[in-house]
Every structure is written in C-alpha cells, then in structure tokens.
Scaffold this motif. Structure first.
Motif, mmCIF file in Angstrom:
data_model
loop_
_atom_site.group_PDB
_atom_site.id
_atom_site.type_symbol
_atom_site.label_atom_id
_atom_site.label_comp_id
_atom_site.label_asym_id
_atom_site.label_seq_id
_atom_site.Cartn_x
_atom_site.Cartn_y
_atom_site.Cartn_z
ATOM 1 N N ILE A 1 4.339 -4.051 7.418
ATOM 2 C CA ILE A 1 3.655 -3.313 6.345
ATOM 3 C C ILE A 1 2.393 -4.069 5.924
ATOM 4 C CG2 ILE A 1 3.875 -2.515 3.962
ATOM 5 C CD1 ILE A 1 6.939 -2.255 4.588
ATOM 6 N N VAL B 1 0.315 -0.842 -2.509
ATOM 7 C CA VAL B 1 1.482 -1.251 -1.728
ATOM 8 C C VAL B 1 2.042 -2.583 -2.233
ATOM 9 C CG1 VAL B 1 2.191 -2.063 0.568
ATOM 10 C CG2 VAL B 1 0.740 -0.035 0.349
ATOM 11 N N GLY B 2 3.385 -2.692 -2.302
ATOM 12 C CA GLY B 2 3.994 -3.983 -2.585
ATOM 13 C C GLY B 2 4.951 -4.002 -3.758
ATOM 14 N N ASP B 3 4.994 -2.935 -4.532
ATOM 15 C CA ASP B 3 5.961 -2.910 -5.631
ATOM 16 C C ASP B 3 6.902 -1.728 -5.421
ATOM 17 O OD1 ASP B 3 7.153 -3.336 -8.258
ATOM 18 O OD2 ASP B 3 5.316 -4.467 -8.708
ATOM 19 N N LEU C 1 -4.336 4.468 1.088
ATOM 20 C CA LEU C 1 -2.890 4.477 1.342
ATOM 21 C C LEU C 1 -2.239 3.552 0.311
ATOM 22 C CD1 LEU C 1 -0.569 5.390 3.256
ATOM 23 C CD2 LEU C 1 -0.934 3.263 4.505
ATOM 24 N N GLY D 1 1.278 3.485 -0.517
ATOM 25 C CA GLY D 1 2.702 3.168 -0.406
ATOM 26 C C GLY D 1 3.339 3.922 0.725
ATOM 27 N N GLY D 2 4.651 3.717 0.874
ATOM 28 C CA GLY D 2 5.342 4.402 1.949
ATOM 29 C C GLY D 2 6.733 3.872 2.148
ATOM 30 N N ASP D 3 7.264 4.122 3.330
ATOM 31 C CA ASP D 3 8.596 3.649 3.668
ATOM 32 C C ASP D 3 8.612 3.425 5.175
ATOM 33 O OD1 ASP D 3 11.172 2.899 2.949
ATOM 34 O OD2 ASP D 3 11.989 4.865 3.470
ATOM 35 N N PHE E 1 -0.436 -1.670 7.116
ATOM 36 C CA PHE E 1 -0.435 -0.544 6.180
ATOM 37 C C PHE E 1 -0.687 -0.903 4.728
ATOM 38 C CE2 PHE E 1 2.153 0.767 9.826
ATOM 39 C CZ PHE E 1 1.371 1.832 10.235
ATOM 40 N N LEU F 1 7.236 6.128 7.800
ATOM 41 C CA LEU F 1 7.220 5.910 9.249
ATOM 42 C C LEU F 1 8.632 5.639 9.739
ATOM 43 C CD1 LEU F 1 4.427 3.314 10.150
ATOM 44 C CD2 LEU F 1 4.640 5.665 10.985
HETATM 45 P P1 ADP Z 1 11.684 -0.297 -1.589
HETATM 46 O O1 ADP Z 1 12.871 -1.028 -1.083
HETATM 47 O O2 ADP Z 1 11.364 -0.491 -3.026
HETATM 48 O O3 ADP Z 1 11.664 1.136 -1.156
HETATM 49 P P2 ADP Z 1 10.144 -1.022 0.686
HETATM 50 O O4 ADP Z 1 10.634 -2.294 1.258
HETATM 51 O O5 ADP Z 1 10.544 0.268 1.316
HETATM 52 O O6 ADP Z 1 10.441 -1.004 -0.867
HETATM 53 O O7 ADP Z 1 8.567 -1.086 0.651
HETATM 54 C C1 ADP Z 1 7.899 -2.179 0.093
HETATM 55 C C2 ADP Z 1 6.504 -1.778 -0.281
HETATM 56 O O8 ADP Z 1 5.792 -1.423 0.907
HETATM 57 C C3 ADP Z 1 6.455 -0.572 -1.194
HETATM 58 O O9 ADP Z 1 5.365 -0.739 -2.068
HETATM 59 C C4 ADP Z 1 6.170 0.581 -0.240
HETATM 60 O O10 ADP Z 1 5.460 1.612 -0.885
HETATM 61 C C5 ADP Z 1 5.344 -0.093 0.838
HETATM 62 N N1 ADP Z 1 5.502 0.503 2.179
HETATM 63 C C6 ADP Z 1 6.609 0.531 2.956
HETATM 64 N N2 ADP Z 1 6.367 1.120 4.131
HETATM 65 C C7 ADP Z 1 5.059 1.488 4.121
HETATM 66 C C8 ADP Z 1 4.209 2.143 5.025
HETATM 67 N N3 ADP Z 1 4.627 2.569 6.227
HETATM 68 N N4 ADP Z 1 2.932 2.370 4.645
HETATM 69 C C9 ADP Z 1 2.486 1.984 3.443
HETATM 70 N N5 ADP Z 1 3.221 1.339 2.551
HETATM 71 C C10 ADP Z 1 4.509 1.085 2.868
#
Ligand code: ADP
Ligand code: MG
Length: 326
Positions: A9, A27-29, A118, A120-122, A13, A90
């Motif tokens: 990430i 991204v990061g929280d 961008l 945030g995400g998963d 990303f 993703l």
């Molecule tokens: P959580 O366990 O709180 O869901 P994650 O470990 O899934 O946190 O994600 C950590 C951080 O990285 C979050 O801020 C999330 O939005 C971001 N993130 C995760 N995957 C992606 C991605 N594919 N693109 C952008 N941001 C991402």
C-alpha cells in the motif's frame, strides 16, 4: 522478497496524486477524512472489474489502472459532478510488483489529469478483482439525472459508438491484441471520461447518462426514468470508418447500438440550447452529434435512412430476459 500488505500500500497506493487541500487525512488511518464545501453535495459511484468478466487476464495492467478509474469518472461526468477523491479495493491472486507498478502508474496518470486523489482502500488476496469508488462534488440540487427528458427535447451523443465493441468482437473472434487496430484497442482499454462536458451540461441538459451498456439500453434508461419515448435516426449515429465498415458487412447496427464499453455521454436538452451545444463541441474539441428527439409515445424507434423502422435482432432476447427476471 515478498512485500507485506503494508509495504504494498505504502509503495503503490499511498495518496496517489495528492495532496488536495480538501483532504484532511488520506491513506493510513481507519478512515479518510475530507471536507465537502458549503453548498456542495457528494456524488458517489462504485464499479467492480472482475478478471474474465470485464477484462482479459492478459490485459495491459497500465491500461487497467486507467480504465478502472475512467469508468467511474464517466459516471461522475454523466451526473455533472466534478471528480475529487477515490477509494480502491484490490483483490490480488499474488503480489506481482511489475504488475502493481504498471497498474498504479496508469491509475495515477488519469487521476492527475482530473485532479483526483486516492484517499484509501482495501487490499485482499483472491481472484483478481478491482473495485473503485469515485467521489465527486456537485452544487446542491444540480445533479444531471436520468429523469427529466421531455417531448421535443433533442438527443445527443458524444464521440463515436461501437469502437470498443468492435475491438472486443475481434478479440473474441480470435484476433491477437497486436493485430487489432490500435485506435480501436485504445477505445476499449483507455476510455476518456467526458468530465468537462458533464460539468458544462449542468445548466443545460434535461437528462443525461453515460453509455456503458450500449445506446439502446442506456437511452432506454433515460426514457424509462423520464416517462417518454424517442425516435433516433440511424444515419446520424456517429461511427468511425472501421465501425461503419463492420456495420455494413457483418456486424449490423447491433454493434454501435448494443455493445458495451463506449463510455460516451448521451443527453437531452430543449432545442433552444442547440447553438450552445455546437459551441461546446468546438471548445472541448469533442464531437457532439444530434441523433434524434424525445417523443410522447413510449418506446425507442430507430429510423433507417430509407424511412423504414429498424428492428433489433436482439429484441426477442431482451423480451425473454425481462420475462425471466420477473
Ligand atoms: P483497516 O484494517 O482499518 O481496514 P487496512 O489495513 O485495510 O486498514 O488499510 C490501511 C490503510 O491503507 C487504510 O487507510 C486504507 O484506506 C489504506 N488502503 C488499503 N488498501 C489500499 C489500496 N489498495 N489503495 C489505497 N489505500 C489502501
Ligand atoms: Mg481494510
């Protein structure tokens, strides 16, 4: 060396194309935090692309990065919303760094063109699936809906129709990518969302939609939502030379009217705005073609050059489908 999820990430990303000054936290929280200006409302749209369903496994990852954002920006455009932020889910079968670098490059290029960050995400493991949510901004009450077309309104489409459908058709008939005309292939792999036009249409259009499932189906949604019908003239439908040739040889009108992935806009407006549309087309350097008119009687009528009505060979299938669903 395998990347951890965190490193992946971080590397590919994190806040692509940031920072926008309306992003409080990216991204990061646990969540991203953004500011929506007074007087504006959020426009949200989400789309998934699944390997084998929406794209071939051997697709150019850079093009895929472009396309996943482009299809959502096309929805924002059709609503008249200004793109602002995106979140990306993703699902990856494995960590392939070359693939990820190319994917995120394609994504970042389009994001930077439209000022999208961008935020945030998963990220999960599984069959390759890419889900993107795009977030846009609209002055309160100004969204371009599907409902709102009225009898007498003119119907327009942007660009040309059927190019992506033709590239897909050739590929499905067994042509390797390298043998498919590069312009057609670009139209399939790198659609250009009509964002600037969508913004300009806010104060003009009575209804709008983006053409993702073919003109017949998507104009059909406008007619359904607006409670009216329409007549379009087939000889006005904008076609590239390649699509025109295909229509005349074996593909028929189904190619430009019913194949997917055009990502052009279809919209309606009262005749008094005709001059404005012509000026917009010139200023944006984008073909915008009047293809017909909204009518009171429900249904979509397609007139051939000789004045006769064109009947889709698919209409029986359509009928069957709606029957099956109820
Ligand atoms: P959580 O366990 O709180 O869901 P994650 O470990 O899934 O946190 O994600 C950590 C951080 O990285 C979050 O801020 C999330 O939005 C971001 N993130 C995760 N995957 C992606 C991605 N594919 N693109 C952008 N941001 C991402
Ligand atoms: Mg998560």
């Amino acid at each position: 060396v395998a990347l951890s999820e965190f490193e992946l990430i971080q590397q590919y990303f994190t806040d692509l194309n940031g920072p926008r000054d309306d992003v409080v936290l990216g991204v990061g929280d646990d969540c991203a935090l953004v500011r929506v200006p007074d007087g504006m409302q959020l426009a949200l749209t989400i789309d998934s692309l699944v390997v084998g369903v929406h794209f071939f496994a051997d697709v150019d990852p850079e093009a895929l990065g472009h396309k996943v954002l482009a299809v959502s920006l096309s929805d924002l455009a059709a609503m008249g919303a200004e793109p602002a932020w995106a979140t990306l889910a993703l699902t990856l079968p494995q960590v392939d760094t070359a693939w990820l670098a190319a994917f995120s490059r394609g994504f970042a290029q389009l994001a930077s063109h439209f000022g999208v960050q961008l935020i945030g995400g998963d990220t999960t493991r599984g069959p390759l699936t890419i889900t993107l949510q795009a977030h846009g901004l609209l002055p309160v009450g100004q969204g371009l809906r599907r409902a709102g077309a009225a009898a007498g309104d003119l119907i327009y489409v942007t660009g040309s129709l059927g190019d992506a459908g033709l590239a897909l058709r050739q590929r499905l008939q067994g042509s390797p990518w390298q043998t498919i005309d590069s312009r057609l292939r670009m139209r399939l792999e790198r659609p250009e969302p009509r964002v600037e036009l969508g913004l300009a249409l806010r104060e003009l259009a009575s209804a709008a939609i983006d053409i993702s499932d073919g003109l017949m189906a998507d104009l059909g949604h406008i007619l359904q939502a607006s409670g009216c019908g329409a007549c379009i003239q087939l000889d006005r439908i904008p076609l590239s030379d390649q699509v025109r040739t295909a229509v005349e040889s074996s593909a028929g009108w189904e190619l430009p009217l019913s194949s997917g992935d055009d990502y052009e806009l279809c919209f309606t407006l009262p005749p008094m705005h005709q001059q404005t549309v012509a000026r917009l087309s010139e200023n944006l350097d984008l073909p915008i073609t009047r293809i017909g008119q909204i009518e009171v009687a429900s249904g979509l009528r397609c007139l051939q050059a000789d004045g006769g009505l064109w009947q889709s060979a698919n209409s029986g299938y359509e009928h069957f489908r709606s029957h099956e669903q109820t």
